[in-house]
Design an enzyme around this catalytic site. Structure first.
Site, PDB file in Angstrom:
ATOM      1  N   ASN A 154       0.865  -1.294   0.124  1.00  0.00           N
ATOM      2  CA  ASN A 154      -0.090  -0.021   0.028  1.00  0.00           C
ATOM      3  C   ASN A 154       0.845   1.301  -0.108  1.00  0.00           C
ATOM      4  O   ASN A 154       0.508   2.287  -0.402  1.00  0.00           O
ATOM      5  CB  ASN A 154      -1.091  -0.020   1.143  1.00  0.00           C
ATOM      6  CG  ASN A 154      -0.338  -0.275   2.554  1.00  0.00           C
ATOM      7  OD1 ASN A 154       0.845  -0.518   2.695  1.00  0.00           O
ATOM      8  ND2 ASN A 154      -1.350   0.232   3.641  1.00  0.00           N
ATOM      9  N   GLU A 253       3.849  -4.627  12.472  1.00  0.00           N
ATOM     10  CA  GLU A 253       2.851  -3.495  12.068  1.00  0.00           C
ATOM     11  C   GLU A 253       1.495  -4.164  11.466  1.00  0.00           C
ATOM     12  O   GLU A 253       1.978  -4.331  10.264  1.00  0.00           O
ATOM     13  CB  GLU A 253       3.536  -2.128  11.290  1.00  0.00           C
ATOM     14  CG  GLU A 253       2.887  -0.855  11.623  1.00  0.00           C
ATOM     15  CD  GLU A 253       1.873  -0.815  10.281  1.00  0.00           C
ATOM     16  OE1 GLU A 253       0.748  -1.116  10.644  1.00  0.00           O
ATOM     17  OE2 GLU A 253       2.231   0.034   9.422  1.00  0.00           O
ATOM     18  N   CYS A 287      -3.477   0.984   6.754  1.00  0.00           N
ATOM     19  CA  CYS A 287      -3.790   0.447   8.059  1.00  0.00           C
ATOM     20  C   CYS A 287      -4.437   1.379   9.139  1.00  0.00           C
ATOM     21  O   CYS A 287      -4.915   1.067  10.198  1.00  0.00           O
ATOM     22  CB  CYS A 287      -2.568  -0.164   8.844  1.00  0.00           C
ATOM     23  SG  CYS A 287      -1.862  -1.390   7.855  1.00  0.00           S
ATOM     24  N   GLU A 461       7.650   2.413  14.714  1.00  0.00           N
ATOM     25  CA  GLU A 461       8.587   2.738  13.438  1.00  0.00           C
ATOM     26  C   GLU A 461       8.604   4.497  13.216  1.00  0.00           C
ATOM     27  O   GLU A 461       7.525   4.784  13.703  1.00  0.00           O
ATOM     28  CB  GLU A 461       7.991   2.028  11.964  1.00  0.00           C
ATOM     29  CG  GLU A 461       8.004   0.714  11.878  1.00  0.00           C
ATOM     30  CD  GLU A 461       7.975  -0.068  10.760  1.00  0.00           C
ATOM     31  OE1 GLU A 461       6.806   0.497  10.106  1.00  0.00           O
ATOM     32  OE2 GLU A 461       8.518  -0.691  10.041  1.00  0.00           O
TER      33      GLU A 461
HETATM   34  C1  SIN Z   1       0.057   1.906   6.786  1.00  0.00           C
HETATM   35  O1  SIN Z   1      -1.011   1.988   6.157  1.00  0.00           O
HETATM   36  O2  SIN Z   1       0.906   0.945   6.902  1.00  0.00           O
HETATM   37  C2  SIN Z   1       0.689   2.947   6.850  1.00  0.00           C
HETATM   38  C3  SIN Z   1       0.194   4.414   6.638  1.00  0.00           C
HETATM   39  C4  SIN Z   1       0.917   5.672   6.998  1.00  0.00           C
HETATM   40  O3  SIN Z   1       2.304   5.426   7.196  1.00  0.00           O
HETATM   41  O4  SIN Z   1       0.471   6.483   7.216  1.00  0.00           O
END
Ligand code: SIN
Length: 483
Positions: A154, A253, A287, A461
């Site tokens: 993604n 994650e 996510c 992270e």
């Molecule tokens: C993710 O969807 O894993 C990362 C989203 C983000 O870094 O804002």
């Protein structure tokens, strides 16, 4: 086959060599369905070779000063930044997101390289007041060793640099397995890392469609001291188990089921802007996307109407179209999931306020959708939607909102909208999530810690915490000191 959208290698990278294979797989443009490249489908043998290379490269890389590593990382940052437009076009071709978002992601991805180049210089140990007159206590920080990284599709650049940059800054070497849907961006940034002076073997990329085979080699090998993974909770749990035998350090994650809570005292404009940003970024494929939008009864109708008005202005199109704000979903499984969750909700009484069906632009496009009247018996409340569907649920009291928000095994992001500072602080403290957005729908950046609680994962992270994940603390006791 469309013209290859990349000037970068389409081969895997092991020990500084570009590796081809008689076995390969196609990279598909999700907007057109056309094949854009073939990349090597590597297996156990090549993964082992990559770990060998990373192990060989470790002593020299970890022996460099943090400043010398920073000089190389900053050159890498400069090269990525200078090639933003090509990288963004490549990202849109293999991942589908609108070009404006791809350009933003190149900057986001590069920001981790710049940040960790500097932060690597601050891997400080401590001196600890002694308990015995003839001893002195100190701690030093050392790189954990060879790292394995398994990255998602993604954010094809940012989720790799968020892992590789801190690993390299800390003095680790790394083997990356990019997602099979988006290997081209990974190979492009790896090439730029080599061009910047990252030595052979320090950064390896194993492309594959056989993720379980490659994952098993990476997790079984005792030389790999750390696994960092971004992806589904189911796969994360399997990797967690696989790492037990060699007791690897883990950053996981994993999935989210973010609640976005709008209280009666919210600023309506801020709430709509925040919900739009959180929900529809990357066509809902993050996510941290708002999965459940919990709206207090007194503002529910006004919020729903304003959200529908904003959603009506979104433009579904291939990401290369300058008007595009919603591109395709990544593959047919993603479309099927969105359709199934929407049908389940509607079958149990949810109302389609806008959208609610595929979009005719192509088989992987779905209309940005708002569903009202969501109730707890619907699957959409428990499962990560990963698509452009906003699910609105009504609540009455603050206590009910907190209970609903926390009623999930996940705990990645949560959002709340209220003009009442006491309430905002109180609720932020009560929400079970690793990250809270107050009156804001997007907060990710390189200087803050990203990660979740409960089944959303382990570790962080970005930020100083993100460097710590790649370091071991060593305690040194200096004895026999003469008084
Ligand atoms: C993710 O969807 O894993 C990362 C989203 C983000 O870094 O804002």
């Amino acid at each position: 086959m469309e013209t290859a959208p990349t000037k970068y290698p389409t081969a895997a990278l092991i020990d500084g060599q570009w590796i081809t294979s008689s076995r390969s797989f196609a990279v598909i443009n999700p907007a057109t369905g056309a094949e854009i490249a073939q990349v090597p489908n590597l297996g156990a043998k090549e993964t082992l070779a990559a770990i060998d290379a990373a192990s060989r490269a470790l002593p020299a890389w970890s022996a460099k000063t943090a400043k010398d590593r920073a000089i190389i990382l900053k050159r890498w940052f400069d090269l990525v930044t200078a090639d933003t437009e090509h990288l963004a076009q490549l990202m849109t071709a293999e991942q589908g997101k609108p070009l404006t978002e791809s350009r933003g992601e190149v900057a986001y991805g590069a920001s981790f390289i710049e940040w960790f180049a500097e932060e690597g210089k601050r891997a400080y140990g401590r001196t600890i007041p002694t308990t015995v007159a003839s001893r002195r206590y100190i701690t030093i920080k050392q790189p954990i060793g060879v790292v394995a990284a398994i990255a998602p599709w993604n954010f094809p650049i940012a989720m790799i640099t968020r892992k590789v940059a801190p690993a390299l800054a800390a003095g680790c070497t790394i083997v990356v397995k990019p997602a099979e849907d988006t290997p081209l961006c990974a190979l492009a940034i790896a090439k730029l890392a080599l061009d910047a002076g990252v030595p052979p073997g320090v950064f390896n990329v194993v492309t594959t469609m056989d993720a379980p085979v490659v994952g098993k080699v990476l997790t079984d090998d005792s030389r790999v001291r750390k696994l960092t993974f971004t992806g589904s909770t189911a796969v994360g749990k399997a990797l967690y188990r696989q790492c037990a035998d060699t007791v690897k350090k883990l950053t996981l994650e994993l999935g989210g089921n973010a609640p976005l809570v709008i209280f009666d005292d919210a600023n309506l404009g801020q709430a709509v802007a925040g919900a739009m940003a959180s929900k529809y970024r990357n066509a809902g494929q993050t996510c941290v996307c708002a999965n459940r939008i919990l709206v207090q009864a007194g503002i529910y109708d006004r919020f729903a109407a304003a959200l529908v008005e904003a959603v009506a202005k979104l433009h579904v199109a291939p990401g290369t179209d300058a008007r595009c704000t919603i591109g395709p979903l990544i593959n047919s499984d993603a479309i099927a999931k969105v359709e199934t969750l929407t049908a389940d909700a509607v079958g149990k009484g949810a109302k389609v306020l806008i959208g609610g069906a595929p979009n005719p632009t192509g088989p992987l496009f779905y209309q940005p959708t708002v569903l009202g009247g969501i109730t707890r018996d619907m699957d959409i409340v428990r499962e990560e939607i990963f698509g452009p569907v906003a699910a609105l649920m009504r609540f009455e009291t603050e206590a009910e909102a907190v209970a609903l928000a926390n009623d999930t095994p996940f705990g990645l992001a949560a959002y709340l909208f209220s003009q009442n500072l006491s309430r905002a602080w109180r609720v932020a403290e009560k929400l079970d999530a690793g990250m809270i957005g107050v009156n804001d729908g997007i907060f990710s950046n390189e200087v803050v810690p990203f990660g979740g609680v409960k089944e959303s994962g382990l570790g962080r992270e970005g930020a100083a915490e993100g460097l710590e994940e790649y370091l071991e603390t060593k305690f040194i006791c200096l004895g026999a000191i003469d008084a």
